[in-house]
Scaffold this motif. Structure first.
Motif, short mmCIF file in Angstrom:
data_model
loop_
_atom_site.label_atom_id
_atom_site.label_comp_id
_atom_site.label_asym_id
_atom_site.label_seq_id
_atom_site.Cartn_x
_atom_site.Cartn_y
_atom_site.Cartn_z
N ALA A 8 0.78 -1.01 0.18
CA ALA A 8 0.05 -0.02 -0.24
C ALA A 8 1.12 0.93 0.02
N ARG A 9 1.97 1.34 0.74
CA ARG A 9 2.38 2.44 0.66
C ARG A 9 3.75 2.63 -0.63
N THR A 10 3.57 1.80 -1.13
CA THR A 10 4.47 1.54 -2.21
C THR A 10 3.33 2.70 -3.31
N ILE A 11 2.28 2.01 -2.94
CA ILE A 11 1.50 2.46 -4.74
C ILE A 11 0.90 3.98 -4.47
N LEU A 12 0.85 4.05 -2.89
CA LEU A 12 0.57 5.86 -2.66
C LEU A 12 1.67 6.24 -3.19
N LEU A 13 3.04 6.02 -2.72
CA LEU A 13 3.98 7.11 -3.20
C LEU A 13 4.44 7.16 -4.63
N ASP A 14 3.99 5.68 -5.54
CA ASP A 14 4.07 6.21 -6.75
C ASP A 14 2.95 7.12 -6.97
N LYS A 15 1.71 7.16 -6.87
CA LYS A 15 1.09 7.93 -7.27
C LYS A 15 1.43 9.90 -6.55
N LEU A 16 2.24 9.89 -5.75
CA LEU A 16 2.27 10.84 -5.42
C LEU A 16 3.07 11.68 -5.77
N THR A 20 -5.32 13.82 -3.61
CA THR A 20 -6.55 14.03 -2.35
C THR A 20 -6.91 12.44 -1.42
N ARG A 21 -7.45 12.22 -0.39
CA ARG A 21 -7.47 11.33 0.40
C ARG A 21 -8.36 10.09 0.05
N SER A 22 -9.69 11.08 -0.44
CA SER A 22 -10.69 10.18 -1.39
C SER A 22 -10.21 9.28 -2.80
N GLU A 23 -9.37 10.06 -3.44
CA GLU A 23 -8.60 9.61 -4.78
C GLU A 23 -7.93 8.51 -4.43
N LEU A 24 -6.87 8.59 -3.55
CA LEU A 24 -5.78 7.60 -2.75
C LEU A 24 -6.36 5.76 -2.22
N ALA A 25 -8.21 7.07 -1.31
CA ALA A 25 -8.79 5.27 -1.20
C ALA A 25 -9.38 4.46 -2.20
N ASP A 26 -9.60 5.38 -3.18
CA ASP A 26 -10.19 4.45 -4.71
C ASP A 26 -9.52 3.48 -5.07
N LEU A 27 -8.23 4.08 -5.20
CA LEU A 27 -6.54 3.92 -5.86
C LEU A 27 -7.08 2.57 -5.12
N LEU A 28 -6.63 2.42 -3.73
CA LEU A 28 -6.27 1.30 -3.23
C LEU A 28 -7.51 -0.08 -3.03
N ALA A 29 -8.79 0.64 -3.07
CA ALA A 29 -9.80 -0.30 -3.76
C ALA A 29 -9.30 -0.71 -4.57
N GLU A 30 -9.26 -0.46 -5.76
CA GLU A 30 -9.16 -0.88 -6.59
C GLU A 30 -7.83 -1.79 -6.97
N ARG A 31 -6.95 -1.68 -5.97
CA ARG A 31 -5.98 -2.45 -5.90
C ARG A 31 -6.05 -3.79 -4.83
N GLU A 32 -7.43 -3.79 -4.51
CA GLU A 32 -7.89 -4.92 -3.81
C GLU A 32 -7.22 -5.07 -2.35
N VAL A 33 -6.30 -4.01 -1.95
CA VAL A 33 -6.04 -3.41 -0.36
C VAL A 33 -6.65 -3.82 0.29
N PRO A 34 -6.67 -4.40 1.74
CA PRO A 34 -7.72 -4.78 2.48
C PRO A 34 -8.04 -2.81 3.40
N ASP A 35 -9.42 -3.20 3.76
CA ASP A 35 -10.17 -1.32 3.95
C ASP A 35 -8.86 -1.58 5.27
N GLU A 36 -8.89 -2.41 6.14
CA GLU A 36 -8.46 -1.96 6.92
C GLU A 36 -6.89 -1.17 7.40
N VAL A 37 -6.27 -1.89 6.55
CA VAL A 37 -4.68 -1.90 6.19
C VAL A 37 -4.67 -0.48 4.73
N ALA A 38 -5.87 -0.29 3.97
CA ALA A 38 -5.32 1.04 3.42
C ALA A 38 -5.76 2.12 4.34
#
Length: 201
Positions: free
Chosen positions: A39-47, A53-71
């Motif tokens: 999850a950290r790698t995904i976020l750093l790559d996008k940022l 925004t947090r909302s955009e990144l949350a949607d991205l993690l959901a698309e990558r099937e990162v567990p909700d609690e981890v995200a």
């Protein structure tokens, strides 16, 4: 030893990673051993490309099937250290899109909402644009456009200017006032044509 025995294939060796054609993947083996690190790698790559925004990144993690609690935990941590800052995003977005594209508060509010910015944060950012600044931007847009309209009839030019300001979200009353004033000021230097094709008096 018979010929058939000598040519019988021996045990098949495993291919080293990347040494040959890929085989069908095993979903269980493909799961990351460290979902937090993934999850950290995904976020750093996008940022690294641009603020988000947090909302955009949350949607991205959901698309990558990162567990909700981890995200949620990783997003909270990124917010704590300032890597995610919706307030700063909103302020920068308003400044850039207003000065660069001449967009009005109404259109900017719609864009911030699409990016998932909280309404209160959006209002705070939009409050940085006072009515005088918004009107000044509308005037600058009209003046610039008028330079390429010298061969047009007044009514045609007015319709096009109204359409331009409407697309950028300016209220009709403000747009009409600005256009009439700027056209009158422009006529003193180089008049537009009237409906008969002659220069306006």
């Amino acid at each position: 030893m018979s010929t058939s025995e000598s040519t019988r294939p021996g045990p098949r060796r495993r291919r080293r990673f990347g040494s040959g054609p890929s085989t069908p993947s095993d979903p269980q083996l493909d799961q990351p051993t460290d979902p937090y690190g993934a999850a950290r790698t995904i976020l750093l790559d996008k940022l690294a490309a641009r603020p988000r925004t947090r909302s955009e990144l949350a949607d991205l993690l959901a698309e990558r099937e990162v567990p909700d609690e981890v995200a949620a935990e990783v997003l909270d941590r990124f917010t704590e250290v300032g890597l995610i800052d919706d307030a700063a995003f909103a302020t920068a977005w308003v400044e850039s899109r207003h000065r660069g594209r001449g967009l009005s508060k109404r259109v900017l509010a719609q864009e911030l909402r699409r990016h998932g910015v909280d309404d209160e944060l959006a209002r705070d950012a939009l409050d940085e644009l006072d009515p005088d600044q918004e009107e000044a931007t509308a005037r600058a847009l009209v003046r610039k456009k008028l330079r390429s309209m010298r061969s047009l009839e007044r009514q045609v030019a007015m319709r096009r200017l109204l359409g331009m300001l409407a697309r950028k979200g300016y209220p009709g009353a403000l747009a009409m006032t600005v256009i009439k004033q700027e056209m009158a000021a422009s006529d003193e230097e180089l008049p537009l044509l009237n409906d008969s094709g002659l220069e306006a008096d």
